[in-house]
Write a protein that holds these residues in place. Structure first.
Motif, PDB file in Angstrom:
ATOM      1  N   ARG A  39       0.854  -1.188   0.000  1.00 16.21           N
ATOM      2  CA  ARG A  39       0.000   0.000   0.000  1.00 16.21           C
ATOM      3  C   ARG A  39       0.888   1.236   0.000  1.00 16.21           C
ATOM      4  O   ARG A  39       1.551   1.539   0.995  1.00 16.21           O
ATOM      5  N   ALA A 287      -2.802   5.954   6.964  1.00  9.86           N
ATOM      6  CA  ALA A 287      -2.758   4.510   7.189  1.00  9.86           C
ATOM      7  C   ALA A 287      -3.989   4.028   7.954  1.00  9.86           C
ATOM      8  O   ALA A 287      -4.585   2.996   7.617  1.00  9.86           O
ATOM      9  N   SER A 288      -4.404   4.757   8.988  1.00  9.35           N
ATOM     10  CA  SER A 288      -5.567   4.338   9.774  1.00  9.35           C
ATOM     11  C   SER A 288      -6.849   4.464   8.971  1.00  9.35           C
ATOM     12  O   SER A 288      -7.750   3.631   9.077  1.00  9.35           O
ATOM     13  N   ALA A 291      -6.971   1.614   6.423  1.00  9.98           N
ATOM     14  CA  ALA A 291      -7.215   0.338   7.088  1.00  9.98           C
ATOM     15  C   ALA A 291      -8.676   0.176   7.468  1.00  9.98           C
ATOM     16  O   ALA A 291      -9.175  -0.942   7.589  1.00  9.98           O
ATOM     17  N   ARG A 292      -9.387   1.293   7.630  1.00  5.74           N
ATOM     18  CA  ARG A 292     -10.778   1.226   8.046  1.00  5.74           C
ATOM     19  C   ARG A 292     -11.746   1.178   6.865  1.00  5.74           C
ATOM     20  O   ARG A 292     -12.888   0.758   7.027  1.00  5.74           O
ATOM     21  N   ALA A 297     -10.796  -3.147   2.053  1.00  8.81           N
ATOM     22  CA  ALA A 297     -10.774  -4.511   2.599  1.00  8.81           C
ATOM     23  C   ALA A 297     -11.471  -5.486   1.656  1.00  8.81           C
ATOM     24  O   ALA A 297     -11.001  -6.613   1.452  1.00  8.81           O
TER      25      ALA A 297
END
Length: 477
Positions: A39, A287-288, A291-292, A297
Motif C-alpha cells: 500500500r 494509514a488508519s 485500514a478502516r 478490505a
C-alpha cells in the motif's frame, strides 16, 4: 506451490494402506500463496488540517460519528436505518450466503456417506419360467483425497469471499449512514431556506404597500409599484421549488429507514436547525483511514480469493484419487437378509488423470491468472480513489467554513442595508432602485448562507464517509 516430502510417519501409514491420508498430510498445495499487496500510502495528509481537524486516533468517534452532530432526531433515524434499511438486509443475506458456501467448501474435504436399501424381483421367459428376488441394505462412502490442494484452495477462496462479503456489509453501512445524514442535512438546510424566503416575501410585500401609498400620494410613479411587484413575485417563485425539495428529502429519509414515502412527514415537518459540526474532529492518518475503509478490505479479500482459485485451476491438471467403500447385507430372501452369510464389504481406490483436453486446463489457468491480475489492479485503483476522496473532503470542509463565515458577514450587512434603504426611501432620500438592489442582495446573501451552512455540515458527513466511518468490527464465526 507448496509440496513437502512425506515424513517417516506418513510413509509408514502409506505402507500400511492409508495412502490417501498420507498424501493429504503431505501439505501439497498448487498455485501461489496470497501476500497482501503493498500500500503506497503517504505518512500524512496533503491538505493542511484546519477547522478543528486533528490527526488523532478516531476509531471510537468514527464508529458512531453522527452523534457528534448533536441532533437527537438524526441519531434516532440512524438507529432505525441500521435495523430496517433494505440495502443492509440485502448485504446481510449475501453474507449469510457466503458463510454457507464456506461451510460447503469445508465439507468437500471430508468423506461423504449414504445409506441404501432395496428389493428387486426379476423373471426370465423360458420353457420353465423362473422368478428371482434379491434384497440388500448398507452404507456407501467415498472420499476424494486432496492430493494437490485443489479443494483446500477452494476453501481458501471461500474464506476470502466470506471476508469480502463482510466488508461489503460494512461498506453498505457506511453508505447508508452517510446518505441518511446527507438527506437530513439537506432537509434542514432547505427548511431554513424556505423560512428565509417566506420572511423576504413578507418584507417585500411591505415594500410593495409602501410604493403603493407613495404612488397614491403622488410622491412616486407607477413604475416603482410594478418594480416592487416584480421583485416580490420573483422571490415568491422560489417557494414551490423549495417545498418540492423538502418533500423529496422527507421521502428519501423514509425509504432509508425502511418505511414508505410519507411515513416520516409528520415527524420531520417542524423546521429544525442545520446540524452544527463539532469544534474538534479526529480523522487519523492515511494509514488508519485506509485500514478502516471497507471498500479497500473488500478489494483485498477479492484479490485473495482470485489468487486461491489459481490453485484450484492448476489442480485440474494433476491426478485425482478417490477412495470408495461399502458395508452391507445382501440376500436372495428377506428371511436371510440379516444372517451372518449376508454380510458384504468392499473397498476401492480410483486414480484418474486428464490426458488430452486440447488445452482446456491450460486456458482455464491463464484465464484465472488474468482475473487475479485484474483484481490486483482494482485493489490499487480503490486505494488511490480512497486517498483522493479523503483529500477532496478535507479541502471542501475547510474551505466551506471560510465561505460560510464570509456569507454570514455579508448577510448581516445586507440586512442593515435593506432596512436603511427602506427607511430612506420612505423619507424620500433615495430612489426605489436602491431599495430593489438592497432587497435582492439580502435575499441572495441569506439564501447562500443557508446553502453554505448545509454544505458545511454535508461536507463533514462526506468526510466521515471517506474515512470509512459508520461501522464497528464484528467477529466472523
Amino acid at each position: 506451490m507448496q509440496c513437502f516430502n512425506l515424513g517417516r510417519a506418513a510413509r509408514n501409514r502409506a505402507a500400511a494402506g492409508s495412502l490417501g491420508v498420507a498424501l493429504l498430510a503431505s501439505g501439497c498445495l498448487l498455485g501461489p500463496d496470497f501476500a497482501p499487496p503493498e500500500r503506497l500510502e503517504p505518512g500524512s495528509w496533503r491538505a493542511p488540517l484546519e477547522s478543528g481537524l486533528a490527526a488523532a486516533a478516531p476509531e471510537d468517534e468514527l464508529a458512531r460519528w453522527w452523534e457528534a452532530l448533536g441532533d437527537p432526531l438524526l441519531v434516532e433515524l440512524e438507529q432505525r436505518a441500521a435495523l430496517a434499511n433494505r440495502d443492509l438486509a440485502v448485504a446481510a443475506a449475501r453474507l449469510r450466503e457466503a458463510r454457507a458456501r464456506r461451510k460447503s467448501a469445508r465439507a468437500g474435504l471430508l468423506p461423504t456417506s449414504s445409506a441404501r436399501g432395496g428389493a428387486a424381483r426379476s423373471s426370465a421367459e423360458s420353457a420353465q419360467p423362473e422368478t428371482r428376488e434379491s434384497f440388500d441394505v448398507g452404507f456407501d462412502a467415498s472420499w476424494e483425497i486432496d492430493l494437490f490442494g485443489g479443494l483446500r484452495r477452494g476453501v481458501e477462496a471461500a474464506r476470502a469471499d466470506l471476508a469480502a462479503s463482510e466488508a461489503n456489509l460494512h461498506g453498505v453501512r457506511v453508505s447508508v449512514a452517510g446518505e441518511l445524514a446527507e438527506a437530513y442535512v439537506d432537509l434542514r438546510a432547505t427548511q431554513r431556506r424556505l423560512a428565509l424566503a417566506d420572511e423576504n416575501v413578507r418584507a417585500q410585500g411591505e415594500t410593495l404597500e409602501l410604493t403603493r401609498w407613495r404612488s397614491e400620494a403622488g410622491l412616486t410613479t407607477e413604475l416603482d409599484v410594478e418594480q416592487a411587484r416584480a421583485n416580490l413575485e420573483s422571490t415568491r417563485a422560489a417557494l414551490p421549488q423549495l417545498r418540492r425539495s423538502i418533500a423529496a428529502s422527507q421521502a428519501r429519509l423514509a425509504v432509508l429507514v425502511g418505511e414508505p414515502p410519507g411515513a416520516l412527514d409528520a415527524q420531520l415537518a417542524a423546521p429544525a436547525p442545520v446540524p452544527v459540526p463539532p469544534a474538534r474532529i479526529a480523522i487519523g492518518v492515511p494509514a488508519s483511514a485506509l485500514a478502516r475503509r471497507p471498500d479497500i478490505a473488500r478489494a483485498e479479500r477479492a484479490l485473495a480469493a482470485e489468487t486461491a482459485r489459481i490453485g484450484v485451476a492448476k489442480a485440474q491438471a494433476f491426478p485425482r484419487l478417490t477412495l470408495t467403500g461399502s458395508l452391507g447385507l445382501e440376500s436372495l430372501t428377506a428371511a436371510d437378509l440379516f444372517s451372518a452369510g449376508a454380510y458384504t464389504r468392499s473397498a476401492a481406490g480410483n486414480l484418474s488423470q486428464v490426458v488430452l483436453d486440447f488445452g482446456r486446463v491450460r486456458a482455464t489457468i491463464e484465464a484465472q491468472e488474468a482475473v487475479r491480475d485484474g483484481a490486483l489492479a482494482e485493489f490499487q485503483q480503490t486505494l488511490l480513489l480512497a486517498l483522493e476522496e479523503v483529500e477532496d473532503a478535507l479541502v471542501a470542509y475547510a474551505q466551506e467554513e471560510d465561505r460560510r463565515d464570509a456569507l454570514a458577514a455579508a448577510a448581516e450587512a445586507a440586512g442593515r442595508a435593506a432596512k436603511l434603504s427602506r427607511d430612506q426611501y420612505a423619507s424620500g432620500l433615495v430612489d426605489f432602485e436602491a431599495v430593489l438592489a438592497a432587497e435582492r442582495a439580502l435575499f441572495s446573501s441569506q439564501d447562500q448562507l443557508a446553502v453554505s451552512e448545509g454544505a458545511f455540515a454535508g461536507n463533514l458527513v462526506r468526510l466521515y464517509k471517506a474515512l470509512g466511518g459508520g461501522w464497528q468490527s464484528e467477529a466472523t464465526p
